[in-house]
Design a protein around this motif. Structure first.
Motif, short mmCIF file in Angstrom:
data_model
loop_
_atom_site.label_atom_id
_atom_site.label_comp_id
_atom_site.label_asym_id
_atom_site.label_seq_id
_atom_site.Cartn_x
_atom_site.Cartn_y
_atom_site.Cartn_z
N GLY A 10 0.82 -1.20 0.00
CA GLY A 10 0.00 0.00 0.00
C GLY A 10 0.85 1.25 0.00
O GLY A 10 2.06 1.21 -0.24
N LEU A 11 0.20 2.38 0.26
CA LEU A 11 0.90 3.67 0.27
C LEU A 11 1.60 3.86 1.61
O LEU A 11 0.95 4.00 2.65
N ARG A 12 2.95 3.84 1.60
CA ARG A 12 3.72 3.99 2.84
C ARG A 12 3.98 5.46 3.12
O ARG A 12 4.47 6.18 2.27
N TYR A 13 3.65 5.89 4.34
CA TYR A 13 3.85 7.28 4.73
C TYR A 13 5.34 7.61 4.75
O TYR A 13 6.16 6.88 5.30
N ALA A 14 5.70 8.75 4.12
CA ALA A 14 7.11 9.13 4.01
C ALA A 14 7.43 10.47 4.67
O ALA A 14 8.58 10.87 4.68
N GLY A 15 6.41 11.16 5.17
CA GLY A 15 6.69 12.40 5.89
C GLY A 15 5.83 13.57 5.45
O GLY A 15 4.94 13.45 4.61
#
Length: 322
Positions: free
Chosen positions: A242-247
């Motif tokens: 899925g969409l991984r949080y990067a900041g």
């Protein structure tokens, strides 16, 4: 060193670190020295005639108790009165400075805890200048001469060293830095004197940055602006899970771009986070992951976040609003 009537060793003067200006590599580069830029915390270390060490941060705070493994440098310098400039880092298994590891050491004032951390996560002091030696100031001496004096001191140990510099050949140094994944390059005029506390054009820092495309999955309100105007966007990268949080990215965004994003976000708002896994950001607003932005960053942290991200532009060629 000048004798002290009290019998106690003279304390070397307090000297604030000289600062570099950001900019491109100098051309021509024949009158310049090039050093690797280390990702750590700037520190001035002074020793007295009895080998006592004092560490001072760039902000002027005494951090001696935080890094007990560096006290041995006073003994290694044979009790000479010296003031040294350098960067405190933690090196990973590949020998690269890792700011994420260093953060566990920063701000620790308790002596017992600092001693335990010194064994489990030791720091290394990268020394790149000397400003005072045995009662004599070296501030007016050119950089090249100061580096010769530093080399003659021979500060090398398990927790400190004086990495060499390269005369000229800035492009080759830059290529090596990029290849090794280091933070950047600092160029210094060979003839430059040391100006304490001043940001000088005679020292120039060029940081390596990565450019990448990220997906916008949310935003936070801009302080003091009307409701709905973003001050920062919450971004991620697409992965199989899925969409991984990067900041969070806010630096570099213009008012025009904020206005444009305000209109887009009103159309693609959603009640829940599109990111895989929990994202703990106060006041977050969520949007459908349809907008792609181009950002730059200095590196990825160990937690998988962008370090020092800067907004560049929206990527309409990669964006879907239908």
């Amino acid at each position: 060193m000048v004798p002290n009537p009290s019998g106690a060793p003279e304390r070397p003067p307090s000297i604030a670190p000289m600062l570099a200006v950001p900019g491109p590599l100098p051309v021509p580069d024949t009158g310049w020295a090039f050093e690797a830029k280390w990702d750590g915390v700037r520190c001035v270390l002074s020793t007295t005639g009895d080998g006592t060490v004092r560490l001072t941060s760039r902000a002027g705070n005494d951090v001696t108790a935080t890094y007990p493994e560096l006290r041995g440098l006073g003994r290694a310098l044979r009790g000479r009165g010296v003031v040294l400039d350098g960067e405190i880092v933690v090196l990973d298994a590949s020998g690269r400075s890792d700011f994420g590891l260093l953060q566990s050491r920063m701000g620790v004032a308790d002596a017992r805890r600092a001693a335990l951390l010194a064994r489990s996560c030791p720091v290394h002091f990268m020394i790149f200048d000397v400003m005072f030696l045995d009662g004599r100031t070296l501030l007016a001496a050119p950089y090249a001469e100061r580096r010769e004096i530093l080399s003659a001191l021979g500060p090398a140990g398990a927790h400190w060293s004086a990495p060499s510099y390269v005369h000229g050949n800035g492009t080759q140094v830059w290529q090596a830095v990029v290849r090794e994944g280091l933070e950047g390059v600092v160029a210094k005029r060979l003839s430059s004197r040391y100006t304490p506390g001043a940001r000088s054009a005679h020292w120039r820092k060029t940081k390596r940055v990565e450019t990448l495309d990220v997906v916008i999955g949310g935003w936070t309100q801009r302080r003091g602006a009307p409701a709905g105007v973003p001050g920062a966007v919450l971004v991620g990268v697409a992965e199989p899970a899925g969409l991984r949080y990067a900041g969070s990215v806010g630096s570099g965004m213009s008012e025009r771009e904020q206005s444009e994003l305000t209109a887009y976000f009103a159309v693609i708002a959603r009640p829940t986070s599109p990111f895989a896994g929990q994202v703990d950001v106060a006041g977050a607003h969520w949007v459908e992951p349809r907008l792609v932005a181009e950002v730059t960053a200095s590196e990825w942290t160990r937690a998988g976040r962008l370090r020092h991200p800067v907004w560049q532009r929206l990527r309409p060629d990669l964006t879907r609003l239908d």
